[in-house]
Design a protein around this motif. Structure first.
Motif, PDB file in Angstrom:
ATOM      1  N   CYS A  16      34.379  95.221  83.660  1.00 61.53           N
ATOM      2  CA  CYS A  16      33.508  94.930  84.795  1.00 61.53           C
ATOM      3  C   CYS A  16      32.972  96.232  85.369  1.00 61.53           C
ATOM      4  O   CYS A  16      33.746  97.121  85.721  1.00 61.53           O
ATOM      5  CB  CYS A  16      34.263  94.149  85.866  1.00 61.53           C
ATOM      6  SG  CYS A  16      34.801  92.527  85.300  1.00 61.53           S
ATOM      7  N   ARG A  17      31.660  96.321  85.465  1.00 62.42           N
ATOM      8  CA  ARG A  17      31.003  97.509  86.010  1.00 62.42           C
ATOM      9  C   ARG A  17      30.408  97.154  87.367  1.00 62.42           C
ATOM     10  O   ARG A  17      29.668  96.190  87.503  1.00 62.42           O
ATOM     11  CB  ARG A  17      29.904  97.997  85.074  1.00 62.42           C
ATOM     12  CG  ARG A  17      29.162  99.223  85.613  1.00 62.42           C
ATOM     13  CD  ARG A  17      28.170  99.738  84.633  1.00 62.42           C
ATOM     14  NE  ARG A  17      28.889 100.289  83.495  1.00 62.42           N
ATOM     15  CZ  ARG A  17      28.311 100.600  82.347  1.00 62.42           C
ATOM     16  NH1 ARG A  17      27.028 100.401  82.170  1.00 62.42           N
ATOM     17  NH2 ARG A  17      29.023 101.106  81.367  1.00 62.42           N
ATOM     18  N   THR A  18      30.753  97.963  88.357  1.00 61.22           N
ATOM     19  CA  THR A  18      30.264  97.739  89.718  1.00 61.22           C
ATOM     20  C   THR A  18      28.958  98.493  89.949  1.00 61.22           C
ATOM     21  O   THR A  18      28.545  99.310  89.123  1.00 61.22           O
ATOM     22  CB  THR A  18      31.303  98.209  90.746  1.00 61.22           C
ATOM     23  OG1 THR A  18      31.487  99.623  90.588  1.00 61.22           O
ATOM     24  CG2 THR A  18      32.625  97.489  90.553  1.00 61.22           C
ATOM     25  N   ARG A  19      28.353  98.242  91.100  1.00 57.07           N
ATOM     26  CA  ARG A  19      27.114  98.945  91.450  1.00 57.07           C
ATOM     27  C   ARG A  19      27.318 100.455  91.515  1.00 57.07           C
ATOM     28  O   ARG A  19      26.413 101.225  91.242  1.00 57.07           O
ATOM     29  CB  ARG A  19      26.598  98.464  92.792  1.00 57.07           C
ATOM     30  CG  ARG A  19      25.985  97.119  92.730  1.00 57.07           C
ATOM     31  CD  ARG A  19      25.384  96.749  94.058  1.00 57.07           C
ATOM     32  NE  ARG A  19      24.815  95.425  93.977  1.00 57.07           N
ATOM     33  CZ  ARG A  19      24.036  94.915  94.878  1.00 57.07           C
ATOM     34  NH1 ARG A  19      23.739  95.591  95.949  1.00 57.07           N
ATOM     35  NH2 ARG A  19      23.557  93.712  94.725  1.00 57.07           N
ATOM     36  N   SER A  20      28.522 100.878  91.891  1.00 54.81           N
ATOM     37  CA  SER A  20      28.800 102.309  91.990  1.00 54.81           C
ATOM     38  C   SER A  20      28.970 102.953  90.620  1.00 54.81           C
ATOM     39  O   SER A  20      29.077 104.168  90.515  1.00 54.81           O
ATOM     40  CB  SER A  20      30.055 102.543  92.830  1.00 54.81           C
ATOM     41  OG  SER A  20      31.193 102.016  92.170  1.00 54.81           O
ATOM     42  N   GLY A  21      29.010 102.135  89.560  1.00 50.77           N
ATOM     43  CA  GLY A  21      29.117 102.668  88.203  1.00 50.77           C
ATOM     44  C   GLY A  21      30.524 102.684  87.648  1.00 50.77           C
ATOM     45  O   GLY A  21      30.722 102.976  86.478  1.00 50.77           O
ATOM     46  N   GLY A  22      31.525 102.376  88.473  1.00 50.53           N
ATOM     47  CA  GLY A  22      32.896 102.330  87.981  1.00 50.53           C
ATOM     48  C   GLY A  22      33.101 101.151  87.040  1.00 50.53           C
ATOM     49  O   GLY A  22      32.471 100.106  87.186  1.00 50.53           O
ATOM     50  N   VAL A  23      33.968 101.343  86.039  1.00 54.71           N
ATOM     51  CA  VAL A  23      34.260 100.280  85.085  1.00 54.71           C
ATOM     52  C   VAL A  23      35.760 100.013  85.091  1.00 54.71           C
ATOM     53  O   VAL A  23      36.557 100.940  84.987  1.00 54.71           O
ATOM     54  CB  VAL A  23      33.802 100.656  83.655  1.00 54.71           C
ATOM     55  CG1 VAL A  23      34.176  99.568  82.664  1.00 54.71           C
ATOM     56  CG2 VAL A  23      32.312 100.909  83.625  1.00 54.71           C
ATOM     57  N   LEU A  24      36.120  98.741  85.226  1.00 54.17           N
ATOM     58  CA  LEU A  24      37.522  98.331  85.196  1.00 54.17           C
ATOM     59  C   LEU A  24      37.738  97.325  84.079  1.00 54.17           C
ATOM     60  O   LEU A  24      36.888  96.476  83.827  1.00 54.17           O
ATOM     61  CB  LEU A  24      37.915  97.677  86.513  1.00 54.17           C
ATOM     62  CG  LEU A  24      38.000  98.580  87.723  1.00 54.17           C
ATOM     63  CD1 LEU A  24      38.081  97.744  88.990  1.00 54.17           C
ATOM     64  CD2 LEU A  24      39.213  99.471  87.617  1.00 54.17           C
ATOM     65  N   ASP A  25      38.878  97.426  83.405  1.00 46.58           N
ATOM     66  CA  ASP A  25      39.284  96.440  82.412  1.00 46.58           C
ATOM     67  C   ASP A  25      40.195  95.442  83.102  1.00 46.58           C
ATOM     68  O   ASP A  25      41.275  95.808  83.578  1.00 46.58           O
ATOM     69  CB  ASP A  25      40.034  97.103  81.254  1.00 46.58           C
ATOM     70  CG  ASP A  25      39.128  97.965  80.395  1.00 46.58           C
ATOM     71  OD1 ASP A  25      37.892  97.804  80.482  1.00 46.58           O
ATOM     72  OD2 ASP A  25      39.645  98.786  79.624  1.00 46.58           O
ATOM     73  N   LEU A  26      39.764  94.180  83.171  1.00 46.82           N
ATOM     74  CA  LEU A  26      40.500  93.151  83.901  1.00 46.82           C
ATOM     75  C   LEU A  26      40.815  91.969  82.990  1.00 46.82           C
ATOM     76  O   LEU A  26      39.950  91.534  82.217  1.00 46.82           O
ATOM     77  CB  LEU A  26      39.688  92.669  85.101  1.00 46.82           C
ATOM     78  CG  LEU A  26      39.304  93.758  86.097  1.00 46.82           C
ATOM     79  CD1 LEU A  26      38.309  93.224  87.101  1.00 46.82           C
ATOM     80  CD2 LEU A  26      40.534  94.294  86.795  1.00 46.82           C
TER      81      LEU A  26
END
Length: 99
Positions: A16-26
């Motif tokens: 999942c990529r947020t507007r801030s550009g961070g990516v998390l594996d969920l």
């Protein structure tokens, strides 16, 4: 499909990529043609947030957070998943590790 996945099952992971550009594996807990339920413990999100989500074998696609409750969140895909792709992703949720 039940949200509880057996311990011996391999997890389907959503990037999942947020507007801030961070990516998390969920971990994906459940999936349907219109969206998925994720374990969001590692992610602080709110309803109506827009994100990009990448599922196994697919490119990033837009999605909207439609609900957040406790450690879970529901994402609605902008485009429906095709049935053959959905079947493959659901199989990943139920495939024992090592197969």
């Amino acid at each position: 499909m039940a949200a509880d996945v057996p311990n011996e099952a391999r997890q389907l992971i959503a990037q999942c990529r947020t507007r801030s550009g961070g990516v998390l594996d969920l971990p994906v807990l459940d999936i349907s043609p219109i969206g998925c339920m994720i374990d969001r413990r590692a992610w602080s999100i709110r309803s109506d947030d827009r994100v990009l989500i990448k599922l196994e074998g697919l490119a990033f696609q837009p999605a909207t957070v439609i609900w957040v409750e406790d450690d879970r969140a529901g994402l609605m895909f902008e485009q429906l998943l095709y049935e053959p792709i959905l079947a493959r992703l659901r199989k990943t949720l139920l495939t024992p590790k090592g197969e």
